[in-house]
Design a protein around this motif. Sequence first.
Motif, PDB file in Angstrom:
ATOM      1  N   ARG A 320       0.794  -1.223   0.000  1.00  0.00           N
ATOM      2  CA  ARG A 320       0.000   0.000   0.000  1.00  0.00           C
ATOM      3  C   ARG A 320       0.830   1.279   0.000  1.00  0.00           C
ATOM      4  O   ARG A 320       0.279   2.360  -0.197  1.00  0.00           O
ATOM      5  N   SER A 380      -4.319   1.970  -4.149  1.00  0.00           N
ATOM      6  CA  SER A 380      -4.446   1.212  -2.902  1.00  0.00           C
ATOM      7  C   SER A 380      -5.323   1.949  -1.933  1.00  0.00           C
ATOM      8  O   SER A 380      -5.548   3.134  -2.030  1.00  0.00           O
ATOM      9  N   THR A 381      -5.843   1.242  -0.983  1.00  0.00           N
ATOM     10  CA  THR A 381      -6.646   1.846   0.068  1.00  0.00           C
ATOM     11  C   THR A 381      -5.978   1.606   1.395  1.00  0.00           C
ATOM     12  O   THR A 381      -5.516   0.519   1.698  1.00  0.00           O
TER      13      THR A 381
END
Length: 382
Positions: A320, A380-381
């Motif tokens: 991430r 991405s989170t």
Amino acid sequence: MAEPPPRREPAPVRHFARITDLTLAVLTLVFFVAVALATGVRGPWEGAIPLGLLLGALLLVRRRWPMTVLLLSIGGIFLYHLTGHWSPAGWVWPTAVAYFTAATTPRVRWVGAIGLAVLLYSALDAHRILDWNPTRYVLHVAGEGVILALLIAAGLTYAATTRWRERLRETDDRARAAEERLRVSHEVHDVVAHTLAVVGVQLNVAADALEDDPEEAAAALRLAKEIRNRAMADLRSLITILRDDPGGTAPQADLASLDTLIADARTAGLDVTLDERGDRAAVPAITAIAVYRVVQESLANTLKHAAASKAEVTIGYQPRSITVEITDDGRGVPGGADVTEGHGLTGMRERVSALGGALTAGLRPGGGFAVRADIPVAGSTA
């Protein structure tokens, strides 16, 4: 500068427009013929159906020739009346789509004048109703006038909305172009700063070794020339983006160029170690460019300002986010003064911030300088 060509709508938009025109054409035919039959018109093939077919067919080309479609539609209704037929749908309703389309053009004043003339003729043509039902006559004339006014107002509103959307789209395009130019200016700064730093070191080596070791001086000059040639290629690819025609631009340097960057710094006399943790191949392109530029600018600053002998580049690739840290053993700021950010550090900070990350830079407690960037991976989170 040449005027840009008109914007071509995407294929789905054009396809939807054709379907809309075909649907309106069919509805016009069905509506006119249905009203004619419902009001007792006999022998529809003698007048109602041919006129309905004409009005519907004209709508298939309404976008290309709006005024021509309007005039031919009105002419068809006139001919229908002159041959002894009566239009149960009135004079405006059968040509409603043609009026609306013509009202979206710059010739809307002509549309209003034509509509007013048709209304006057309609009022005279319906004088028979006045003899036996004045109320119906007033409703007929006033109703057609209201319908015409609504159609013209709707056309004007649609045209104004379309122009507003086009201006908004142009504004967005200009904003994106300005952002791209700002990004390219940062790229140019990074390339020039790194090249000048490395080439400057090699020129110093050549100058010092020119008398004692000509071969070493020649090798340093060859390396400086090679680095200069690479930098010129990068600059050419960046400058073309700033021109009107961006075609033929070369790919931007990314993580695949890290090894060359480290090698250039080593040949300039800086002992650089690269420690990568994770898989660089999984990094998205825009993030990879940012990582490369942070390392490039940091090493360029070390070569130009720090008088360092060693530098460590540590890159951690996580799913991430990516952490980039560059440290050196260079000298501190005289007198313990605060570090003043130049264009290089400011550009790095803006580049990292644009991707949602953060960058810190400053003196290390044990001596030297450190730059750290935490960059989220695009898509991405957290």
